[in-house]
Motif scaffolding. Sequence first.
Motif, PDB file in Angstrom:
ATOM      1  N   ALA A   1       0.846  -1.204   0.000  1.00 11.57           N
ATOM      2  CA  ALA A   1       0.000   0.000   0.000  1.00 11.57           C
ATOM      3  C   ALA A   1       0.874   1.244   0.000  1.00 11.57           C
ATOM      4  CB  ALA A   1      -0.917   0.006   1.225  1.00 11.57           C
ATOM      5  N   PRO A   2       1.133   1.817  -1.190  1.00 10.05           N
ATOM      6  CA  PRO A   2       1.797   3.124  -1.221  1.00 10.05           C
ATOM      7  C   PRO A   2       0.877   4.123  -0.527  1.00 10.05           C
ATOM      8  CG  PRO A   2       1.591   2.160  -3.433  1.00 10.05           C
ATOM      9  CD  PRO A   2       0.712   1.383  -2.520  1.00 10.05           C
ATOM     10  N   ASP A   3       1.412   5.250  -0.120  1.00  8.68           N
ATOM     11  CA  ASP A   3       0.536   6.224   0.531  1.00  8.68           C
ATOM     12  C   ASP A   3       1.050   7.618   0.276  1.00  8.68           C
ATOM     13  OD1 ASP A   3      -1.844   6.499   2.157  1.00  8.68           O
ATOM     14  OD2 ASP A   3      -0.524   7.519   3.572  1.00  8.68           O
ATOM     15  N   PHE A   4       0.103   8.533   0.152  1.00  2.00           N
ATOM     16  CA  PHE A   4       0.479   9.929  -0.036  1.00  2.00           C
ATOM     17  C   PHE A   4      -0.498  10.793   0.762  1.00  2.00           C
ATOM     18  CE2 PHE A   4       0.373  14.007  -2.243  1.00  2.00           C
ATOM     19  CZ  PHE A   4       1.714  14.328  -2.105  1.00  2.00           C
ATOM     20  N   PRO A   5      -0.025  11.389   1.860  1.00  4.40           N
ATOM     21  CA  PRO A   5      -0.937  12.155   2.715  1.00  4.40           C
ATOM     22  C   PRO A   5      -1.156  13.570   2.192  1.00  4.40           C
ATOM     23  CG  PRO A   5       1.231  12.061   3.740  1.00  4.40           C
ATOM     24  CD  PRO A   5       1.323  11.307   2.433  1.00  4.40           C
ATOM     25  N   GLY A   6      -1.717  13.663   1.013  1.00  7.91           N
ATOM     26  CA  GLY A   6      -1.983  14.976   0.442  1.00  7.91           C
ATOM     27  C   GLY A   6      -2.791  14.822  -0.830  1.00  7.91           C
ATOM     28  N   ALA A   7      -3.237  15.933  -1.377  1.00  5.91           N
ATOM     29  CA  ALA A   7      -4.076  15.898  -2.571  1.00  5.91           C
ATOM     30  C   ALA A   7      -3.837  17.168  -3.353  1.00  5.91           C
ATOM     31  CB  ALA A   7      -5.549  15.799  -2.180  1.00  5.91           C
ATOM     32  N   GLY A   8      -4.000  17.071  -4.670  1.00  9.03           N
ATOM     33  CA  GLY A   8      -3.772  18.246  -5.508  1.00  9.03           C
ATOM     34  C   GLY A   8      -4.787  18.341  -6.630  1.00  9.03           C
ATOM     35  N   GLU A   9      -4.476  19.173  -7.596  1.00 10.72           N
ATOM     36  CA  GLU A   9      -5.403  19.464  -8.696  1.00 10.72           C
ATOM     37  C   GLU A   9      -5.712  18.249  -9.562  1.00 10.72           C
ATOM     38  OE1 GLU A   9      -7.169  22.150  -9.281  1.00 10.72           O
ATOM     39  OE2 GLU A   9      -6.353  22.947  -7.411  1.00 10.72           O
ATOM     40  N   GLU A  10      -4.842  17.193  -9.456  1.00  6.48           N
ATOM     41  CA  GLU A  10      -5.068  16.007 -10.281  1.00  6.48           C
ATOM     42  C   GLU A  10      -6.412  15.339  -9.974  1.00  6.48           C
ATOM     43  OE1 GLU A  10      -2.997  16.276  -7.802  1.00  6.48           O
ATOM     44  OE2 GLU A  10      -3.362  14.594  -6.447  1.00  6.48           O
ATOM     45  N   LEU A  11      -6.997  15.640  -8.803  1.00 10.64           N
ATOM     46  CA  LEU A  11      -8.255  14.986  -8.425  1.00 10.64           C
ATOM     47  C   LEU A  11      -9.437  15.442  -9.286  1.00 10.64           C
ATOM     48  CD1 LEU A  11      -8.006  14.879  -4.519  1.00 10.64           C
ATOM     49  CD2 LEU A  11      -7.252  13.206  -6.204  1.00 10.64           C
ATOM     50  N   ALA A  12      -9.240  16.480 -10.081  1.00 13.32           N
ATOM     51  CA  ALA A  12     -10.301  16.875 -11.019  1.00 13.32           C
ATOM     52  C   ALA A  12     -10.636  15.710 -11.946  1.00 13.32           C
ATOM     53  CB  ALA A  12      -9.862  18.095 -11.822  1.00 13.32           C
ATOM     54  N   SER A  13      -9.594  14.947 -12.326  1.00  9.62           N
ATOM     55  CA  SER A  13      -9.852  13.848 -13.270  1.00  9.62           C
ATOM     56  C   SER A  13      -9.368  12.485 -12.776  1.00  9.62           C
ATOM     57  CB  SER A  13      -9.178  14.155 -14.612  1.00  9.62           C
ATOM     58  OG  SER A  13      -7.781  14.222 -14.441  1.00  9.62           O
ATOM     59  N   GLN A  14      -8.626  12.456 -11.668  1.00 11.93           N
ATOM     60  CA  GLN A  14      -8.083  11.186 -11.184  1.00 11.93           C
ATOM     61  C   GLN A  14      -8.487  10.931  -9.736  1.00 11.93           C
ATOM     62  OE1 GLN A  14      -3.869  10.820 -11.753  1.00 11.93           O
ATOM     63  NE2 GLN A  14      -3.929  11.744 -13.781  1.00 11.93           N
ATOM     64  N   ALA A  15      -8.618   9.654  -9.383  1.00 14.00           N
ATOM     65  CA  ALA A  15      -8.887   9.300  -7.988  1.00 14.00           C
ATOM     66  C   ALA A  15      -7.604   9.473  -7.174  1.00 14.00           C
ATOM     67  CB  ALA A  15      -9.376   7.864  -7.913  1.00 14.00           C
ATOM     68  N   PRO A  16      -7.726   9.728  -5.861  1.00 15.16           N
ATOM     69  CA  PRO A  16      -6.526   9.745  -5.024  1.00 15.16           C
ATOM     70  C   PRO A  16      -5.756   8.434  -5.196  1.00 15.16           C
ATOM     71  CG  PRO A  16      -8.459  10.456  -3.764  1.00 15.16           C
ATOM     72  CD  PRO A  16      -8.952   9.939  -5.086  1.00 15.16           C
ATOM     73  N   VAL A  17      -4.423   8.483  -5.107  1.00 13.89           N
ATOM     74  CA  VAL A  17      -3.660   7.258  -5.351  1.00 13.89           C
ATOM     75  C   VAL A  17      -3.766   6.254  -4.202  1.00 13.89           C
ATOM     76  CG1 VAL A  17      -1.968   8.305  -6.898  1.00 13.89           C
ATOM     77  CG2 VAL A  17      -1.542   8.331  -4.433  1.00 13.89           C
ATOM     78  N   SER A  18      -4.051   6.732  -3.004  1.00  9.87           N
ATOM     79  CA  SER A  18      -4.002   5.850  -1.836  1.00  9.87           C
ATOM     80  C   SER A  18      -5.400   5.396  -1.429  1.00  9.87           C
ATOM     81  CB  SER A  18      -3.382   6.577  -0.641  1.00  9.87           C
ATOM     82  OG  SER A  18      -2.313   7.390  -1.037  1.00  9.87           O
ATOM     83  N   THR A  19      -5.410   4.382  -0.561  1.00  8.56           N
ATOM     84  CA  THR A  19      -6.632   3.987   0.116  1.00  8.56           C
ATOM     85  C   THR A  19      -7.040   5.108   1.080  1.00  8.56           C
ATOM     86  OG1 THR A  19      -7.535   2.395   1.679  1.00  8.56           O
ATOM     87  CG2 THR A  19      -5.193   2.746   1.780  1.00  8.56           C
ATOM     88  N   LEU A  20      -8.292   5.075   1.540  1.00  8.60           N
ATOM     89  CA  LEU A  20      -8.782   6.121   2.460  1.00  8.60           C
ATOM     90  C   LEU A  20      -7.806   6.324   3.606  1.00  8.60           C
ATOM     91  CD1 LEU A  20     -12.561   5.169   2.847  1.00  8.60           C
ATOM     92  CD2 LEU A  20     -11.596   7.008   1.464  1.00  8.60           C
ATOM     93  N   ASP A  21      -7.397   5.232   4.211  1.00 12.32           N
ATOM     94  CA  ASP A  21      -6.348   5.246   5.230  1.00 12.32           C
ATOM     95  C   ASP A  21      -5.761   3.846   5.319  1.00 12.32           C
ATOM     96  OD1 ASP A  21      -5.036   6.559   7.719  1.00 12.32           O
ATOM     97  OD2 ASP A  21      -5.762   4.610   8.402  1.00 12.32           O
ATOM     98  N   PRO A  22      -4.430   3.727   5.270  1.00 13.40           N
ATOM     99  CA  PRO A  22      -3.839   2.378   5.216  1.00 13.40           C
ATOM    100  C   PRO A  22      -4.148   1.530   6.456  1.00 13.40           C
ATOM    101  CG  PRO A  22      -2.176   4.068   4.707  1.00 13.40           C
ATOM    102  CD  PRO A  22      -3.421   4.791   5.138  1.00 13.40           C
ATOM    103  N   ILE A  23      -4.096   2.109   7.652  1.00 18.11           N
ATOM    104  CA  ILE A  23      -4.308   1.312   8.867  1.00 18.11           C
ATOM    105  C   ILE A  23      -5.755   0.836   8.948  1.00 18.11           C
ATOM    106  CG2 ILE A  23      -4.305   1.366  11.403  1.00 18.11           C
ATOM    107  CD1 ILE A  23      -1.484   1.306  10.322  1.00 18.11           C
ATOM    108  N   VAL A  24      -6.696   1.720   8.645  1.00 18.14           N
ATOM    109  CA  VAL A  24      -8.115   1.345   8.689  1.00 18.14           C
ATOM    110  C   VAL A  24      -8.391   0.234   7.674  1.00 18.14           C
ATOM    111  CG1 VAL A  24     -10.456   2.170   8.172  1.00 18.14           C
ATOM    112  CG2 VAL A  24      -8.906   3.567   9.587  1.00 18.14           C
ATOM    113  N   THR A  25      -7.927   0.419   6.452  1.00 23.63           N
ATOM    114  CA  THR A  25      -8.194  -0.561   5.400  1.00 23.63           C
ATOM    115  C   THR A  25      -7.525  -1.901   5.704  1.00 23.63           C
ATOM    116  OG1 THR A  25      -8.415   1.197   3.769  1.00 23.63           O
ATOM    117  CG2 THR A  25      -7.975  -1.006   2.922  1.00 23.63           C
TER     118      THR A  25
END
Lengths: 440, 440
Positions: free
Chosen positions: A56-80
Amino acid sequence: MSQKTMLLSATLSNGYGVQGQAWRAPENHRSNFTDIDAQVKLAQAAERGKFAFLFAPDFPGAGEELASQAPVSTLDPIVTLSVLAHQTTRVGFIATGSTTFNEAYNLARQFKALDVLSRGRVGWNAVTTSAPNAVANYGERVRPREQRYERAHEMIQIVQALWGSWGEDAWVHDVETGQFLDMDQIQPINLGGKHVASRGPLAIPPSEQGQPVIASAGGGEYGLGLAGRYASVAVGSSTYDFDVTRREREMYRSAVRQAGREADELKYFTGFMPVMGATVEEAIGKRMQMDEHLAPQRVPVLGLMLGLSLDASQADEPLSAAQLERARANPNDPRSARALEIARQGWTPREILAHGVIDYAPSPVGPPEAIADYLQEAFEAGIADGFWLQQATYAVADEFVDEVVPILQRRGLYHRDYRGATLREHLGVPRQYGQDPRLN
Amino acid sequence: MSQKTMLLSATLSNGYGVQGQAWRAPENHRSNFTDIDAQVKLAQAAERGKFAFLFAPDFPGAGEELASQAPVSTLDPIVTLSVLAHQTTRVGFIATGSTTFNEAYNLARQFKALDVLSRGRVGWNAVTTSAPNAVANYGERVRPREQRYERAHEMIQIVQALWGSWGEDAWVHDVETGQFLDMDQIQPINLGGKHVASRGPLAIPPSEQGQPVIASAGGGEYGLGLAGRYASVAVGSSTYDFDVTRREREMYRSAVRQAGREADELKYFTGFMPVMGATVEEAIGKRMQMDEHLAPQRVPVLGLMLGLSLDASQADEPLSAAQLERARANPNDPRSARALEIARQGWTPREILAHGVIDYAPSPVGPPEAIADYLQEAFEAGIADGFWLQQATYAVADEFVDEVVPILQRRGLYHRDYRGATLREHLGVPRQYGQDPRLN
C-alpha cells in the motif's frame, strides 16, 4: 539467484487501480474508493495467488489532479488493512507510514496491533515525506533530505525498540498466581535522538512473526543507507532495462552487507504492469478504451521519446516511413527503445501508448503466456527476488492470479502454496524482535 | 427529560472487562487481549441490545499495574474498531484519541476513514493527555492544563475543518465526462493556531452521517468549555448520588447553551457497573470469586469509608454491633452511605465489597429486575440521557442485553429497535459537516 522461485506482490491503492483513469473502467464500480468490499476482493485474489504481500503506497496529500483522477491511496492504510487482515489468513500486507509526520509511539502501536491482529503478516514501508502538498498538511515546511533521513533512522530505531519492549516471554497470564506480566521483561526504552524520543514500554505482546517487517522504497544514497540497516523488503525502480534493475538490486544487497547483515535478508522487488488479453490486439484494445481520454495529451510525449514532433491529430495513423527513418530512441530513457521497437511493428501512436510504453513500470502485453514469459526472462536474468504487480485496474489482479500464476507454477518458477504463515516466512527473512543487535 | 426512552452504551476495553482481575474470570479466555473475536462478540452483543455505541477509553501508556492487571485499553482503538465496524451494521463506536499527541491531519484522516467504512457510525472522544507515564512515551513533559486545552480547541477545529474540506457534493465521478471531483468544492482550510496547523484538503468524502460525532469525557471548567462548543456526547462522572449526577448533566447542558447551541444537541451519559445473578447472593458470590485476591487489600479501604479500622483478617466476619454503632458514612464520598447501608444488612466486609461499593461506578446488585429497577429510577430521576455499561467482565454485556434489555423494553423505557442507521440518528443529534457555523 538466492532462491529458485520468485515472490509476487500487488498494489493496494484506491479500489480502482494504479492507472489514473481506472475509476472510469467499466469493470470498476465508480464508488470503489469508499467500498471496502473492492479491497477485500483484491486481498482474496492475492491470497488465492499465494502472493507474499499487498503493498500500500501512501500519499498524505491531494492536488489538482483529483479533477480527473482518484486519489492514489486507500482512504487510510491502517483502517483498510485492519479489515483486510481480518478477512484473510495468509497473505501479507506492507503499509506505507511516514517517518516525518508520525509520533513514534502511535506508529509503533498501530503497526504492532495490526501485526498481532493478522497473526504476523504485516510490514511497515518507512518513508520520509517531502512533497510540499503533503508537508503543508502538517503545518510544516519541507526539511532538507539529510534532516529527514536523520529523523527516519531515529524513528525506525525507536519504533523497533518499542516493539521489543514487551519481552517475548513476558506474558505469564497465570490465572492461579494472578501474575499477568513478568515486569522484569517489560522495560522502558528511554530512547531519544535529535528529533524523536519515547520512554515506553509499549503494552503489546509479540505477534507470530515477532514484530513487523521493515520495507524501504526510498532509493538514492540516503535510501540505500536506510534499507541496508533495517529493511527486509526493498521496492526498487521499475525499468525496461534489466541491467539497470539488476545493478540496483546489487546496490541494495551491498548496502545490506555493509550494515553487517547477510545480503539475502533483504528481498528486492521490481514493478511490472501487464496489459492482458487473449491476443496482443485484444490486450491493447482494452487498454485503449481505458486510455481513450489520456491518449491525446500523451501523443506529444511519445513524440519526444522518439525524437519526433507528434500531435494528437496523428494518434490513429501509423508512423510514416520517413518518420520511422528519423526516429531515435533516447539513450537516457529505457522506455524509448521499447517504444521505437513497437513503432517499427506498424502500430499507431495510440496503439503504441496502449502497450504501456510511458507507464510507471514495464508493461508486458498479450496473453497469459506472454506475461509469464516476461517474468521468467526477468527472473532468470536475476533482476529481482520478487515482482510487484501494478494492476492498471483491480480486475487485472484476478486475471493475473487465475491465468498467469498457474503457468508460472507449471514452469516451476513459483510456489504452489505458502511455505509458512507469517510475512517473514513468506519472504524467507529471519525473525527479529526489538532492534537488530548487530547494528550500533 | 428531553426524550422518553434512555440510550445505552458499553465499554470496549481489553477483551476481558473493566475489573482489573477480569482476565482471571473463568468465562474469559486468558488470551482475549489479543483475540479480536472477543471484541467482535462484544460488538455483536451491543448491536443485539440496540446500544447507541461502544465506548473505547484509551490510555497510551503502561505502568507497574500490569504485573497483576491487563492494560485498560484495546491493543489500538483504530485497528480494533476498523474490524468491528466491518463486522456490524448498526451499533456506533466512540474511540478516544488524544488532542495532545496526534497530528491533526492523521487523526482527521483515520477517524473519517473509519466513519466512511462504518457508514456513519463513529465518534471521536477528544481528550487531552497529562498522565506522566503517557506523556513520556512522546518524549515530552506534562503541559499546563490551559495549554493542553488551548491545543485541544485548535485540534478539534482543524480536524472538523479537514472533515469538511471535501464538499458534500464534490464527488461527481462522471464516467462520461471524466470529471472525478468538482475542485471548486475541494478547498484547502489553511488553518493554523499556536499549536496545530494544516493546509488540507483531506481527500475523503462524507459518510452517511457527514462526519464523526465529537464526544468529551474531560469534566472540570476546561472540559465543560470544550464539550459545550463541540460535543454531541458527554461521558460524565458516575456516582451513587442522583443529585450530583443530575447537577453535572445540567452543567453540561448549560455549557452547550452558552456556546450558542441547543441543550439537547448533547447527550449526557453516566456509568453503572451491574453485579448480576439470579439472586443477590448469587450475584455477589460470582463477584467474590473474581475479586478473591483483591478483597484483602480493599478491606482497609472499606474501613476508611466507614470510619472504622478494618484489616484483611476481618474480611469474612460481619461487623459487630459495636462497630456498626461507631460507623459513620463520609459525607464527601457518596459511596460511603451505600457501603454503610449494606453493612447494616449484616453482610461481611468481603460481601459488602462484592456489592461494588468501591468500584468506579454505581453497582446495582441482583437479578435482572433489580438492574432494570436501578436504571428506571435513575432515568426517571432525570440524571442522564443515557447509561454507560461498565461490564466487570465481557460476559456481563451478554447477560445484560439478553436479560435486562427486554425488561426495559417491556417497561417502555428503551427502544425496541434503532430509529436510524447512523450514530447521529441513534443519539438524536443534528447532522454537521465541517466546523459548526454557529461558533466563532
